[in-house]
Scaffold this motif. Structure first.
Motif, PDB file in Angstrom:
ATOM      1  N   PRO A 180     -18.020  10.806   7.454  1.00  0.00           N
ATOM      2  CA  PRO A 180     -16.890  11.098   8.339  1.00  0.00           C
ATOM      3  C   PRO A 180     -16.000   9.862   8.484  1.00  0.00           C
ATOM      4  CG  PRO A 180     -18.818  10.610   9.658  1.00  0.00           C
ATOM      5  CD  PRO A 180     -19.261  10.537   8.208  1.00  0.00           C
ATOM      6  N   GLY A 181     -14.902  10.009   9.143  1.00  0.00           N
ATOM      7  CA  GLY A 181     -14.007   8.881   9.353  1.00  0.00           C
ATOM      8  C   GLY A 181     -13.013   8.690   8.237  1.00  0.00           C
ATOM      9  N   ASP A 182     -12.705   9.752   7.507  1.00  0.00           N
ATOM     10  CA  ASP A 182     -11.798   9.654   6.358  1.00  0.00           C
ATOM     11  C   ASP A 182     -10.528  10.472   6.577  1.00  0.00           C
ATOM     12  OD1 ASP A 182     -13.416  11.993   6.288  1.00  0.00           O
ATOM     13  OD2 ASP A 182     -12.909  12.290   4.192  1.00  0.00           O
ATOM     14  N   ILE A 183     -10.058  10.534   7.806  1.00  0.00           N
ATOM     15  CA  ILE A 183      -8.874  11.341   8.120  1.00  0.00           C
ATOM     16  C   ILE A 183      -7.625  10.499   7.855  1.00  0.00           C
ATOM     17  CG2 ILE A 183      -7.671  12.668   9.884  1.00  0.00           C
ATOM     18  CD1 ILE A 183     -10.397  12.864  11.362  1.00  0.00           C
ATOM     19  N   HIS A 184      -6.700  11.053   7.092  1.00  0.00           N
ATOM     20  CA  HIS A 184      -5.469  10.314   6.808  1.00  0.00           C
ATOM     21  C   HIS A 184      -4.364  11.247   6.344  1.00  0.00           C
ATOM     22  CE1 HIS A 184      -6.267   9.557   2.195  1.00  0.00           C
ATOM     23  NE2 HIS A 184      -6.549  10.780   2.544  1.00  0.00           N
ATOM     24  N   ARG A 185      -3.175  10.661   6.222  1.00  0.00           N
ATOM     25  CA  ARG A 185      -2.007  11.313   5.640  1.00  0.00           C
ATOM     26  C   ARG A 185      -1.409  10.322   4.666  1.00  0.00           C
ATOM     27  NH1 ARG A 185       3.720  11.955   6.656  1.00  0.00           N
ATOM     28  NH2 ARG A 185       3.659  10.406   8.331  1.00  0.00           N
ATOM     29  N   VAL A 236      -0.937   1.672   6.286  1.00  0.00           N
ATOM     30  CA  VAL A 236      -1.191   0.848   5.111  1.00  0.00           C
ATOM     31  C   VAL A 236      -0.176   1.206   4.036  1.00  0.00           C
ATOM     32  CG1 VAL A 236      -2.918   0.263   3.349  1.00  0.00           C
ATOM     33  CG2 VAL A 236      -3.666   0.869   5.654  1.00  0.00           C
ATOM     34  N   VAL A 237       0.307   0.195   3.326  1.00  0.00           N
ATOM     35  CA  VAL A 237       1.107   0.420   2.130  1.00  0.00           C
ATOM     36  C   VAL A 237       0.277  -0.076   0.957  1.00  0.00           C
ATOM     37  CG1 VAL A 237       3.243  -0.079   0.899  1.00  0.00           C
ATOM     38  CG2 VAL A 237       3.273   0.170   3.390  1.00  0.00           C
ATOM     39  N   ASN A 238      -0.110   0.826   0.087  1.00  0.00           N
ATOM     40  CA  ASN A 238      -0.913   0.497  -1.083  1.00  0.00           C
ATOM     41  C   ASN A 238       0.014   0.282  -2.271  1.00  0.00           C
ATOM     42  OD1 ASN A 238      -3.555   0.920   0.203  1.00  0.00           O
ATOM     43  ND2 ASN A 238      -2.892   3.047   0.321  1.00  0.00           N
ATOM     44  N   GLU A 239       0.010  -0.945  -2.797  1.00  0.00           N
ATOM     45  CA  GLU A 239       0.875  -1.322  -3.917  1.00  0.00           C
ATOM     46  C   GLU A 239       0.174  -1.035  -5.236  1.00  0.00           C
ATOM     47  OE1 GLU A 239       3.937  -2.500  -3.493  1.00  0.00           O
ATOM     48  OE2 GLU A 239       3.908  -2.949  -1.364  1.00  0.00           O
ATOM     49  N   ARG A 240       0.945  -1.085  -6.310  1.00  0.00           N
ATOM     50  CA  ARG A 240       0.392  -0.897  -7.646  1.00  0.00           C
ATOM     51  C   ARG A 240      -0.801  -1.831  -7.854  1.00  0.00           C
ATOM     52  NH1 ARG A 240       3.715  -1.424 -13.333  1.00  0.00           N
ATOM     53  NH2 ARG A 240       1.903  -1.717 -14.639  1.00  0.00           N
ATOM     54  N   GLY A 241      -1.891  -1.249  -8.353  1.00  0.00           N
ATOM     55  CA  GLY A 241      -3.101  -2.009  -8.623  1.00  0.00           C
ATOM     56  C   GLY A 241      -4.090  -2.068  -7.486  1.00  0.00           C
ATOM     57  N   GLU A 242      -3.690  -1.648  -6.282  1.00  0.00           N
ATOM     58  CA  GLU A 242      -4.603  -1.700  -5.140  1.00  0.00           C
ATOM     59  C   GLU A 242      -5.493  -0.461  -5.106  1.00  0.00           C
ATOM     60  OE1 GLU A 242      -2.652  -2.536  -1.438  1.00  0.00           O
ATOM     61  OE2 GLU A 242      -1.687  -4.325  -2.250  1.00  0.00           O
ATOM     62  N   GLY A 296       4.316   2.486  -8.632  1.00  0.00           N
ATOM     63  CA  GLY A 296       4.999   2.591  -7.348  1.00  0.00           C
ATOM     64  C   GLY A 296       4.114   2.145  -6.208  1.00  0.00           C
ATOM     65  N   ARG A 297       4.244   2.812  -5.062  1.00  0.00           N
ATOM     66  CA  ARG A 297       3.417   2.495  -3.893  1.00  0.00           C
ATOM     67  C   ARG A 297       3.191   3.758  -3.073  1.00  0.00           C
ATOM     68  NH1 ARG A 297       8.123  -0.898  -1.373  1.00  0.00           N
ATOM     69  NH2 ARG A 297       7.116  -2.441  -2.656  1.00  0.00           N
ATOM     70  N   GLU A 298       2.070   3.775  -2.381  1.00  0.00           N
ATOM     71  CA  GLU A 298       1.707   4.879  -1.495  1.00  0.00           C
ATOM     72  C   GLU A 298       1.622   4.371  -0.065  1.00  0.00           C
ATOM     73  OE1 GLU A 298      -1.236   8.017  -3.761  1.00  0.00           O
ATOM     74  OE2 GLU A 298      -2.085   6.580  -2.371  1.00  0.00           O
ATOM     75  N   HIS A 299       2.178   5.143   0.846  1.00  0.00           N
ATOM     76  CA  HIS A 299       2.024   4.855   2.268  1.00  0.00           C
ATOM     77  C   HIS A 299       0.892   5.735   2.801  1.00  0.00           C
ATOM     78  CE1 HIS A 299       5.876   2.623   2.838  1.00  0.00           C
ATOM     79  NE2 HIS A 299       6.076   3.172   1.651  1.00  0.00           N
ATOM     80  N   GLY A 323       9.518  10.799  -0.591  1.00  0.00           N
ATOM     81  CA  GLY A 323       9.471  11.706   0.554  1.00  0.00           C
ATOM     82  C   GLY A 323       8.355  12.732   0.511  1.00  0.00           C
ATOM     83  N   GLN A 324       7.685  12.918  -0.617  1.00  0.00           N
ATOM     84  CA  GLN A 324       6.605  13.907  -0.686  1.00  0.00           C
ATOM     85  C   GLN A 324       5.360  13.358   0.010  1.00  0.00           C
ATOM     86  OE1 GLN A 324       6.422  14.795  -4.931  1.00  0.00           O
ATOM     87  NE2 GLN A 324       7.869  16.476  -4.663  1.00  0.00           N
ATOM     88  N   SER A 325       4.627  14.271   0.681  1.00  0.00           N
ATOM     89  CA  SER A 325       3.484  13.831   1.478  1.00  0.00           C
ATOM     90  C   SER A 325       2.411  14.896   1.553  1.00  0.00           C
ATOM     91  CB  SER A 325       3.943  13.476   2.893  1.00  0.00           C
ATOM     92  OG  SER A 325       4.343  14.638   3.584  1.00  0.00           O
ATOM     93  N   THR A 326       1.239  14.473   2.010  1.00  0.00           N
ATOM     94  CA  THR A 326       0.153  15.396   2.306  1.00  0.00           C
ATOM     95  C   THR A 326       0.228  15.774   3.779  1.00  0.00           C
ATOM     96  OG1 THR A 326      -1.430  13.714   3.034  1.00  0.00           O
ATOM     97  CG2 THR A 326      -1.351  14.185   0.661  1.00  0.00           C
ATOM     98  N   SER A 327      -0.572  16.732   4.153  1.00  0.00           N
ATOM     99  CA  SER A 327      -0.833  16.996   5.568  1.00  0.00           C
ATOM    100  C   SER A 327      -1.845  15.944   6.039  1.00  0.00           C
ATOM    101  CB  SER A 327      -1.420  18.393   5.720  1.00  0.00           C
ATOM    102  OG  SER A 327      -2.599  18.478   4.919  1.00  0.00           O
ATOM    103  N   VAL A 328      -2.135  15.925   7.329  1.00  0.00           N
ATOM    104  CA  VAL A 328      -3.243  15.114   7.834  1.00  0.00           C
ATOM    105  C   VAL A 328      -4.516  15.866   7.472  1.00  0.00           C
ATOM    106  CG1 VAL A 328      -4.322  14.106   9.880  1.00  0.00           C
ATOM    107  CG2 VAL A 328      -1.821  14.224   9.716  1.00  0.00           C
ATOM    108  N   HIS A 329      -5.444  15.189   6.801  1.00  0.00           N
ATOM    109  CA  HIS A 329      -6.615  15.882   6.281  1.00  0.00           C
ATOM    110  C   HIS A 329      -7.793  14.930   6.150  1.00  0.00           C
ATOM    111  CE1 HIS A 329      -4.831  13.944   2.750  1.00  0.00           C
ATOM    112  NE2 HIS A 329      -6.049  13.987   2.202  1.00  0.00           N
ATOM    113  N   ASP A 330      -8.967  15.528   5.955  1.00  0.00           N
ATOM    114  CA  ASP A 330     -10.140  14.769   5.539  1.00  0.00           C
ATOM    115  C   ASP A 330     -10.685  15.404   4.268  1.00  0.00           C
ATOM    116  OD1 ASP A 330     -11.454  17.035   6.508  1.00  0.00           O
ATOM    117  OD2 ASP A 330     -12.393  16.010   8.191  1.00  0.00           O
ATOM    118  N   HIS A 331     -11.847  14.965   3.808  1.00  0.00           N
ATOM    119  CA  HIS A 331     -12.301  15.314   2.460  1.00  0.00           C
ATOM    120  C   HIS A 331     -13.694  15.930   2.439  1.00  0.00           C
ATOM    121  CE1 HIS A 331      -9.288  12.143   2.145  1.00  0.00           C
ATOM    122  NE2 HIS A 331      -8.879  12.809   1.087  1.00  0.00           N
TER     123      HIS A 331
END
Length: 196
Positions: free
Chosen positions: A155-160, A142-148, A115-118, A96-104
């Motif tokens: 620009p274009g790197d906005i995500h949560r 996207v669901v990023n699985e272990r090892g991915e 584990g996995r990251e959504h 359940g822990q998450s980031t805000s919507v952000h860029d870098h």
């Protein structure tokens, strides 16, 4: 028997433990790749190739570097290059822990260690008229699985990012900046879009 890694202090609020042998090898590979001086996009993708073989290895991180925080995802600074060209962190996420919507502030490479990251990716659309402002539109889930691994650059790197699974997730992030100096990899936080 090798001695346990010890910590060294860096400017700001970060303490960096001495790396495991595997982590030291990863840092050396990233240093060589970043040292080639390529543009951000190819650098991020080549660093992903360095990161991938180490993900999931039990000797990559120490138990302390895998510790979570019940209040929010936890960031462990693993390395900050002396010339500021890159830094490496482990992010530990409880369900359940998450980031805000952000860029870098710089290019970034990520890989899932456990584990996995959504992830929800966004594109910023310009204002359509004088009474409207720019708006975010989701472009991919996207669901990023272990090892991915994945790499991207502004620009274009906005995500949560969040942990939507039942167990702990750990990911490694390599940033093209020294976050021990900046304190963060985030350039801008965006208001949460309606598509949450």
């Amino acid at each position: 028997m090798p001695s346990a890694p010890t910590a060294t202090s860096l400017p700001g609020a970060f303490t960096v433990p001495r790396p495991t042998a595997r982590l030291a090898a990863l840092i050396a590979d990233v240093r060589g790749t970043v040292g080639r001086g390529l543009p951000p996009d190819p650098t991020a993708h080549l660093v992903a190739e360095c990161l991938a073989p180490h993900l999931g290895a039990p000797d990559l991180l120490t138990p302390e570097q895998c510790e979570s925080d019940p209040a929010r995802y936890r960031q462990h600074l693993l390395h900050a290059e002396h010339d500021g060209s890159f830094s490496l962190v482990a992010l530990v996420w409880l369900p359940g822990q998450s980031t805000s919507v952000h860029d870098h502030i710089a290019w970034c490479t990520t890989g899932v260690h456990e584990g996995r990251e959504h992830e929800r990716r966004y594109r910023l659309l310009p204002a359509t008229g004088p009474d409207t402002g720019p708006r975010l539109v989701a472009t991919a889930d996207v669901v990023n699985e272990r090892g991915e691994v994945c790499g991207f650059a502004p620009p274009g790197d906005i995500h949560r990012v969040w942990n939507g699974g039942p167990g702990t997730a750990i990911s490694l992030h390599v940033y093209g900046a020294d976050i021990s100096r900046s304190g963060t990899s985030v350039r801008r936080v965006y208001p949460q879009p309606a598509d949450r």
